[in-house]
Design an enzyme around this catalytic site. Structure first.
Site, PDB file in Angstrom:
ATOM      1  CG  ASP A  14      -2.031   1.495   1.356  1.00 40.75           C
ATOM      2  OD1 ASP A  14      -2.109   1.739   0.412  1.00 40.75           O
ATOM      3  OD2 ASP A  14      -1.534   1.987   2.417  1.00 40.75           O
ATOM      4  CG  ASP A  16      -1.943   7.511   0.549  1.00 40.14           C
ATOM      5  OD1 ASP A  16      -0.930   8.309   0.819  1.00 40.14           O
ATOM      6  OD2 ASP A  16      -3.086   7.398  -0.289  1.00 40.14           O
TER       7      ASP A  16
END
Length: 240
Positions: A14, A16
């Site tokens: 991922d 953020d």
């Protein structure tokens, strides 16, 4: 004993809260965008939804307020969020150890890619923060039918790397990352750098939890990466 070699490990990250320290900038941006249309929500309620696709995120928050918006209004709200986030982009930094972790995996011949619920317009600039080239394997919301907690992003990122999703490990900071990882058939690794606690991440499916990328780098042996075998997987795959 002769037996088939197990597949080399591959990682899907991922973005953020996992590689860059941007979760709270997104929270503030969403709060400003929502306030502009008369929806006042506490910051903690917004934070709990960060990591979901923008559309699901908005619908989930609207359900809590009893408000309803048209498709066009939701699109305008998402654009307003992007504009508010861009105002804070200078405060976003790479998380401790993120650059070094990716560099170590690359040096060890381990395949990895990035899969984010963010759109390319807000996600692509992060590559420069991480010292990565623009051709880094990355799947953004623009490229798939559904975002987290649906598995599409991770399935697409695995396809981009040319690996089976069930032979990958997903590294994420939210329960939405880990739920999507389970649906893709991947193992989940949780990072606390996005604000979720260890127990929440473990309940969502994380089999390992680390504070941030720096701690994961220090414990790479726990996820099956042996840095003393640099390039070994590449050599095997190329028939050396």
């Amino acid at each position: 004993m002769d037996y088939p070699h197990p597949p080399a490990p591959s990682f899907l990250f991922d973005l953020d809260g996992t590689l860059i320290d941007s979760v709270y900038q997104h929270v503030i941006a969403w709060r400003a965008a929502l306030s502009a249309i008369g929806i006042d929500l506490s910051v903690w309620r917004i934070h709990r939804r960060i990591g979901m696709s923008g559309g699901l995120f908005v619908h989930a928050l609207l359900r809590e307020t009893g408000r309803s918006l048209s498709r066009e209004e939701i699109q305008e709200l998402q654009l307003a969020h992007a504009a508010e986030y861009s105002k804070q982009i200078d405060t976003v930094t790479a998380l401790p150890g993120a650059r070094e972790l990716l560099a170590a995996l690359t040096l060890a011949g381990v395949r990895w890619g990035i899969a984010t619920s963010g759109y390319a317009a807000t996600a692509r600039p992060a590559l420069e923060l991480l010292g990565l080239p623009q051709d880094t394997p990355m799947v953004t919301r623009d490229l798939v039918r559904h975002a987290k907690p649906d598995p599409d992003l991770f399935v697409a990122a695995a396809a981009l790397l040319g690996v089976d999703p069930k032979h990958t490990m997903v590294v994420g900071d939210s329960v939405w990352d880990l739920l999507a990882a389970r649906r893709a058939g991947a193992l989940g690794i949780g990072l606390q750098s996005g604000g979720y606690g260890r127990e929440e991440l473990e309940r969502a499916g994380a089999y390992r939890v680390y504070a941030d990328p720096a701690e994961m780098l220090a414990r790479l042996d726990e996820v099956g990466v042996r840095l003393d075998e640099v390039g070994a997987w590449q050599d095997e795959e190329e028939g050396y």
